[in-house]
Write a protein that holds these residues in place. Structure first.
Motif, PDB file in Angstrom:
ATOM      1  N   LEU A 189       4.153  24.338   6.153  1.00  0.00           N
ATOM      2  CA  LEU A 189       4.760  24.687   7.431  1.00  0.00           C
ATOM      3  C   LEU A 189       5.780  25.810   7.243  1.00  0.00           C
ATOM      4  O   LEU A 189       5.826  26.769   8.029  1.00  0.00           O
ATOM      5  N   MET A 190       6.594  25.706   6.214  1.00  0.00           N
ATOM      6  CA  MET A 190       7.564  26.766   5.920  1.00  0.00           C
ATOM      7  C   MET A 190       6.853  28.098   5.677  1.00  0.00           C
ATOM      8  O   MET A 190       7.290  29.140   6.162  1.00  0.00           O
ATOM      9  N   ARG A 191       5.774  28.050   4.917  1.00  0.00           N
ATOM     10  CA  ARG A 191       4.999  29.260   4.654  1.00  0.00           C
ATOM     11  C   ARG A 191       4.455  29.840   5.962  1.00  0.00           C
ATOM     12  O   ARG A 191       4.597  31.033   6.234  1.00  0.00           O
ATOM     13  N   ASP A 192       3.853  28.993   6.774  1.00  0.00           N
ATOM     14  CA  ASP A 192       3.233  29.454   8.021  1.00  0.00           C
ATOM     15  C   ASP A 192       4.254  30.010   9.008  1.00  0.00           C
ATOM     16  O   ASP A 192       3.972  30.964   9.733  1.00  0.00           O
ATOM     17  N   LEU A 193       5.450  29.412   9.049  1.00  0.00           N
ATOM     18  CA  LEU A 193       6.503  29.843   9.969  1.00  0.00           C
ATOM     19  C   LEU A 193       7.399  30.923   9.363  1.00  0.00           C
ATOM     20  O   LEU A 193       8.243  31.481  10.060  1.00  0.00           O
ATOM     21  N   ASP A 194       7.248  31.166   8.071  1.00  0.00           N
ATOM     22  CA  ASP A 194       8.077  32.111   7.324  1.00  0.00           C
ATOM     23  C   ASP A 194       9.560  31.742   7.445  1.00  0.00           C
ATOM     24  O   ASP A 194      10.410  32.549   7.806  1.00  0.00           O
ATOM     25  N   VAL A 195       9.847  30.462   7.145  1.00  0.00           N
ATOM     26  CA  VAL A 195      11.219  29.959   7.162  1.00  0.00           C
ATOM     27  C   VAL A 195      11.505  29.250   5.838  1.00  0.00           C
ATOM     28  O   VAL A 195      10.583  28.824   5.147  1.00  0.00           O
ATOM     29  N   GLY A 196      12.763  29.116   5.507  1.00  0.00           N
ATOM     30  CA  GLY A 196      13.157  28.441   4.281  1.00  0.00           C
ATOM     31  C   GLY A 196      13.894  27.147   4.505  1.00  0.00           C
ATOM     32  O   GLY A 196      14.344  26.512   3.546  1.00  0.00           O
ATOM     33  N   MET A 197      14.001  26.732   5.773  1.00  0.00           N
ATOM     34  CA  MET A 197      14.768  25.538   6.103  1.00  0.00           C
ATOM     35  C   MET A 197      14.201  24.923   7.377  1.00  0.00           C
ATOM     36  O   MET A 197      13.879  25.642   8.324  1.00  0.00           O
ATOM     37  N   ILE A 198      14.071  23.598   7.373  1.00  0.00           N
ATOM     38  CA  ILE A 198      13.597  22.885   8.565  1.00  0.00           C
ATOM     39  C   ILE A 198      14.441  21.615   8.722  1.00  0.00           C
ATOM     40  O   ILE A 198      14.618  20.858   7.760  1.00  0.00           O
ATOM     41  N   PRO A 199      14.947  21.366   9.938  1.00  0.00           N
ATOM     42  CA  PRO A 199      15.677  20.114  10.172  1.00  0.00           C
ATOM     43  C   PRO A 199      14.747  18.899  10.041  1.00  0.00           C
ATOM     44  O   PRO A 199      13.568  18.963  10.395  1.00  0.00           O
ATOM     45  N   VAL A 200      15.289  17.811   9.532  1.00  0.00           N
ATOM     46  CA  VAL A 200      14.570  16.542   9.438  1.00  0.00           C
ATOM     47  C   VAL A 200      15.170  15.639  10.504  1.00  0.00           C
ATOM     48  O   VAL A 200      16.377  15.368  10.501  1.00  0.00           O
ATOM     49  N   CYS A 201      14.340  15.205  11.435  1.00  0.00           N
ATOM     50  CA  CYS A 201      14.834  14.440  12.587  1.00  0.00           C
ATOM     51  C   CYS A 201      14.016  13.196  12.843  1.00  0.00           C
ATOM     52  O   CYS A 201      12.816  13.145  12.553  1.00  0.00           O
ATOM     53  N   ASP A 202      14.677  12.224  13.439  1.00  0.00           N
ATOM     54  CA  ASP A 202      14.029  11.051  14.000  1.00  0.00           C
ATOM     55  C   ASP A 202      14.245  11.190  15.501  1.00  0.00           C
ATOM     56  O   ASP A 202      15.345  10.925  15.991  1.00  0.00           O
ATOM     57  N   GLY A 203      13.249  11.691  16.194  1.00  0.00           N
ATOM     58  CA  GLY A 203      13.438  12.060  17.601  1.00  0.00           C
ATOM     59  C   GLY A 203      14.355  13.264  17.657  1.00  0.00           C
ATOM     60  O   GLY A 203      14.124  14.256  16.982  1.00  0.00           O
ATOM     61  N   ASN A 204      15.442  13.168  18.438  1.00  0.00           N
ATOM     62  CA  ASN A 204      16.425  14.246  18.499  1.00  0.00           C
ATOM     63  C   ASN A 204      17.591  14.032  17.540  1.00  0.00           C
ATOM     64  O   ASN A 204      18.520  14.819  17.498  1.00  0.00           O
TER      65      ASN A 204
END
Length: 134
Positions: free
Chosen positions: A20-35
């Motif tokens: 997903l990071m590769r596809d979005l070209d990002v190095g960080m993604i929040p980890v969430c349970d709902g909001n």
């Protein structure tokens, strides 16, 4: 800020997250349970805590995510957010509502391109870019 960021659930695998990071070209993604923000997963977390520790790519991100996440509130002054970024030497800051629901991510680029506070931006860039050890 970037609104409604892509997030992953704690059980999302390291492999899926890296793709997903590769596809979005990002190095960080929040980890969430709902909001509800539980942590952040970075490409560095995957490489250093996951791959270097020989974790299976099928392991969940909760095993390597960063749990103590720096954040600001959506109604905080931009100067306060910039100061938080400076002090922690980070280029991105999670933005929460007052009830602590994730609504966006503020980046150094957002500060540079979307504010008239040039002195604030310049100071933030300088402080963030300085080596932590002299």
């Amino acid at each position: 800020m970037s609104r409604e960021p892509i997030v992953v659930a704690p059980g999302t695998t390291l492999g899926e997250t890296a793709q997903l990071m590769r596809d979005l070209d990002v190095g960080m993604i929040p980890v969430c349970d709902g909001n509800t923000l539980l942590g952040m997963i970075t490409d560095r977390d995957i490489a250093i805590r996951g791959v270097a520790s020989q974790l299976d790519p099928a392991s969940g991100v909760e095993e390597v995510m960063t749990k103590n996440v720096l954040y600001c509130f959506e109604d905080d002054p931009i100067e306060k957010a910039a100061k938080l970024m400076e002090d922690a030497q980070v280029r991105r800051l999670v933005v929460l509502t007052r009830d602590k629901s994730l609504i966006g991510i503020l980046s150094l680029g957002d500060l540079a391109t979307r504010t008239e506070e040039r002195a604030t931006v310049a100071e933030a860039v300088k402080a963030i870019s300085e080596p932590a050890f002299h």
